[in-house]
Design a protein around this motif. Structure first.
Motif, mmCIF file in Angstrom:
data_model
loop_
_atom_site.group_PDB
_atom_site.id
_atom_site.type_symbol
_atom_site.label_atom_id
_atom_site.label_comp_id
_atom_site.label_asym_id
_atom_site.label_seq_id
_atom_site.Cartn_x
_atom_site.Cartn_y
_atom_site.Cartn_z
ATOM 1 N N PHE A 51 0.790 -1.303 -0.028
ATOM 2 C CA PHE A 51 -0.155 -0.064 0.118
ATOM 3 C C PHE A 51 0.915 1.145 -0.209
ATOM 4 N N VAL A 52 0.488 2.302 -0.528
ATOM 5 C CA VAL A 52 1.222 3.568 -0.682
ATOM 6 C C VAL A 52 0.398 4.803 -0.522
ATOM 7 N N LEU A 53 0.848 5.916 -0.162
ATOM 8 C CA LEU A 53 0.170 7.110 -0.053
ATOM 9 C C LEU A 53 0.206 7.813 -1.729
ATOM 10 N N VAL A 54 -0.925 8.124 -1.892
ATOM 11 C CA VAL A 54 -1.205 8.698 -3.148
ATOM 12 C C VAL A 54 -1.444 10.233 -3.149
ATOM 13 N N CYS A 55 -0.630 11.148 -3.725
ATOM 14 C CA CYS A 55 -0.531 12.612 -3.803
ATOM 15 C C CYS A 55 -0.217 13.031 -4.910
ATOM 16 N N PRO A 56 -0.594 14.333 -5.091
ATOM 17 C CA PRO A 56 -0.333 15.240 -6.596
ATOM 18 C C PRO A 56 1.343 15.310 -6.283
ATOM 19 N N ARG A 57 1.672 15.380 -7.528
ATOM 20 C CA ARG A 57 3.273 15.253 -7.962
ATOM 21 C C ARG A 57 3.937 16.701 -7.459
ATOM 22 N N ASN A 58 2.776 17.578 -7.596
ATOM 23 C CA ASN A 58 3.495 19.074 -6.932
ATOM 24 C C ASN A 58 3.424 19.052 -5.279
ATOM 25 N N SER A 59 3.068 18.140 -4.722
ATOM 26 C CA SER A 59 2.942 18.103 -3.174
ATOM 27 C C SER A 59 4.399 18.001 -2.840
ATOM 28 N N GLN A 60 4.687 18.541 -1.520
ATOM 29 C CA GLN A 60 6.082 18.446 -0.904
ATOM 30 C C GLN A 60 6.162 16.939 -0.559
ATOM 31 N N LEU A 61 5.097 16.148 -0.425
ATOM 32 C CA LEU A 61 5.280 14.843 0.092
ATOM 33 C C LEU A 61 5.847 13.863 -1.137
ATOM 34 N N ALA A 62 5.732 14.600 -2.206
ATOM 35 C CA ALA A 62 6.019 13.599 -3.409
ATOM 36 C C ALA A 62 7.332 13.539 -3.637
ATOM 37 N N ALA A 63 8.274 14.137 -2.886
ATOM 38 C CA ALA A 63 9.773 14.106 -3.043
ATOM 39 C C ALA A 63 9.939 13.229 -2.009
ATOM 40 N N SER A 114 10.105 7.705 1.012
ATOM 41 C CA SER A 114 9.168 6.776 1.960
ATOM 42 C C SER A 114 8.451 7.602 3.076
ATOM 43 N N LEU A 115 7.429 7.338 3.510
ATOM 44 C CA LEU A 115 6.603 7.949 4.667
ATOM 45 C C LEU A 115 6.393 6.674 5.651
ATOM 46 N N THR A 116 6.396 7.347 7.073
ATOM 47 C CA THR A 116 5.742 6.381 8.171
ATOM 48 C C THR A 116 4.337 6.818 8.159
ATOM 49 N N TRP A 117 3.562 5.807 8.916
ATOM 50 C CA TRP A 117 1.963 6.345 9.205
ATOM 51 C C TRP A 117 2.161 7.436 10.339
ATOM 52 N N THR A 118 2.921 7.526 10.996
ATOM 53 C CA THR A 118 2.915 8.760 11.839
ATOM 54 C C THR A 118 2.904 9.975 11.090
ATOM 55 N N GLN A 119 3.804 9.890 10.192
ATOM 56 C CA GLN A 119 3.904 11.379 9.313
ATOM 57 C C GLN A 119 2.618 11.607 8.724
ATOM 58 N N LEU A 120 1.907 10.653 8.773
ATOM 59 C CA LEU A 120 0.260 11.044 8.023
ATOM 60 C C LEU A 120 -0.470 11.609 8.826
ATOM 61 N N GLU A 121 -0.216 11.907 10.206
ATOM 62 C CA GLU A 121 -1.193 12.179 11.249
ATOM 63 C C GLU A 121 -1.465 13.646 10.713
ATOM 64 N N GLY A 122 -2.712 14.162 10.850
ATOM 65 C CA GLY A 122 -2.933 15.527 10.461
ATOM 66 C C GLY A 122 -3.409 15.866 9.027
ATOM 67 N N LEU A 123 -2.783 14.826 8.136
ATOM 68 C CA LEU A 123 -3.253 14.780 6.802
ATOM 69 C C LEU A 123 -4.596 14.652 6.469
ATOM 70 N N PRO A 124 -5.329 15.410 5.655
ATOM 71 C CA PRO A 124 -6.710 15.169 5.018
ATOM 72 C C PRO A 124 -6.915 13.745 4.301
ATOM 73 N N LEU A 125 -7.265 12.961 4.819
ATOM 74 C CA LEU A 125 -7.262 11.564 4.095
ATOM 75 C C LEU A 125 -8.471 10.987 3.491
ATOM 76 N N VAL A 126 -8.353 10.373 2.265
ATOM 77 C CA VAL A 126 -9.884 9.728 1.687
ATOM 78 C C VAL A 126 -9.816 8.293 2.019
ATOM 79 N N ARG A 127 -10.679 7.834 2.512
ATOM 80 C CA ARG A 127 -10.921 6.471 3.201
ATOM 81 C C ARG A 127 -11.660 5.629 2.205
ATOM 82 N N ILE A 128 -11.384 4.439 1.794
ATOM 83 C CA ILE A 128 -12.157 3.560 1.156
ATOM 84 C C ILE A 128 -13.243 2.789 2.042
ATOM 85 N N SER A 129 -14.505 2.569 1.486
ATOM 86 C CA SER A 129 -15.171 1.931 2.294
ATOM 87 C C SER A 129 -14.758 0.624 3.134
#
Length: 301
Positions: A167-179, A182-197
């Motif tokens: 599983f991967v984080l999907v983000c726009p290529r112009n986002s700072q995260l795109a560079a 890799s990312l930890t799940w802790t680094q995702l805290e506070g980001l607006p996320l879209v969840r699948i059902s």
């Protein structure tokens, strides 16, 4: 009333040839077996159809009335069988498979293009459904095999794992995260996320891997389908977490897929078939192409 087809066949053959001997030879039966069929037919109808003497066989009044009707039955049956045969030839051979929508979008087009190049007359039908629906279609025989998530299997299905997909984080290529490499799940805290059902196998895998930590993430939106989640990311509404192969080639040009770690969450893709049921040669060849395509995908470790 059940129609005694064998008896009618024997009756017509005797009437047209004028003797039990000639009719038995034509039907490749003994005269005893032929006599048994006629006797059974007459007993079932409650009337005598043939008048027998030591030298000849003739039709009774009832037999004379029945003969053209019996001939018409066999003519109509023959015509119907010919029509079915022609329909089958027009339809040609077909192969039906079940496939997760994410794989159907990404891997199947090239696979099917190669298969059709080899077999232009074979029709392909892809059931791009959920994992449970794929299992149902394979179990019923509607699909010859399925490409799905390896999970608890049904007793009458065989499952062969093929590839493990992260599983991967999907983000726009112009986002700072795109560079980020890799990312930890802790680094995702506070980001607006879209969840699948929660009804999907992907959501279950993520929830099981994260445990209570999943509640620390800001699940701002919830959607039913992967394509909808990707469209939300494109619109700048947030980020989403998907299996790597769920990001189709077109979307990958404007979106980035960043590996996630601590923990690394994966799903295993595999092939399900009906236990003890051999695949048709065409289905075996298509399956081989599918497996090769999945194994050739470049997946992050």
């Amino acid at each position: 009333m059940r129609i005694d087809v064998l008896g009618l066949q024997a009756f017509v053959s005797i009437a047209e040839r004028g003797s039990f001997h000639a009719a038995a030879s034509h039907l490749n039966l003994s005269q005893t077996a032929l006599s048994h069929r006629i006797r059974k037919l007459e007993e079932g109808l409650g009337i005598q159809l043939l008048q027998r003497t030591t030298r000849q066989v003739s039709l009774t009044k009832a037999g004379t009335a029945l003969l053209p009707k019996a001939r018409r039955i066999f003519e109509e049956l023959g015509t119907s069988l010919d029509e079915l045969r022609l329909d089958a030839e027009e339809v040609g051979e077909s192969v039906e498979v079940g496939c997760l929508p994410t794989i159907a979008m990404r891997s199947m087009p090239e696979v099917i293009a190669e298969f059709v190049r080899r077999h232009p007359d074979i029709h392909i039908r892809v059931h791009d459904n959920s994992a449970s629906e794929i299992a149902d279609k394979v179990q019923s025989g509607e699909a010859e095999f399925g490409i799905t998530i390896v999970a608890a299997n049904r007793w009458d299905l065989d499952l062969k794992p093929v590839v493990k997909e992260p599983f991967v984080l999907v983000c726009p290529r112009n986002s700072q995260l795109a560079a980020a490499p890799s990312l930890t799940w802790t680094q995702l805290e506070g980001l607006p996320l879209v969840r699948i059902s929660a009804e999907t196998g992907n959501r279950i895998l993520i929830d099981d891997a994260l445990g209570a930590r999943r509640e620390k993430l800001a699940w701002r939106y919830e959607v039913q389908r992967v394509a909808t989640a990707v469209s939300f990311v494109r619109a700048g509404l947030g980020f989403t977490i998907l299996p790597q192969l769920a990001l189709d080639i077109a979307a990958a040009e404007e979106l980035a897929a960043i590996p996630l770690r601590s923990p690394t969450v994966t799903r295993t893709l595999g092939i399900i078939t009906r236990k003890g049921v051999a695949l048709k040669p065409a289905a075996r060849e298509l399956l081989s192409l599918v497996v090769d395509a999945l194994k050739s995908e470049r997946l992050t470790s």
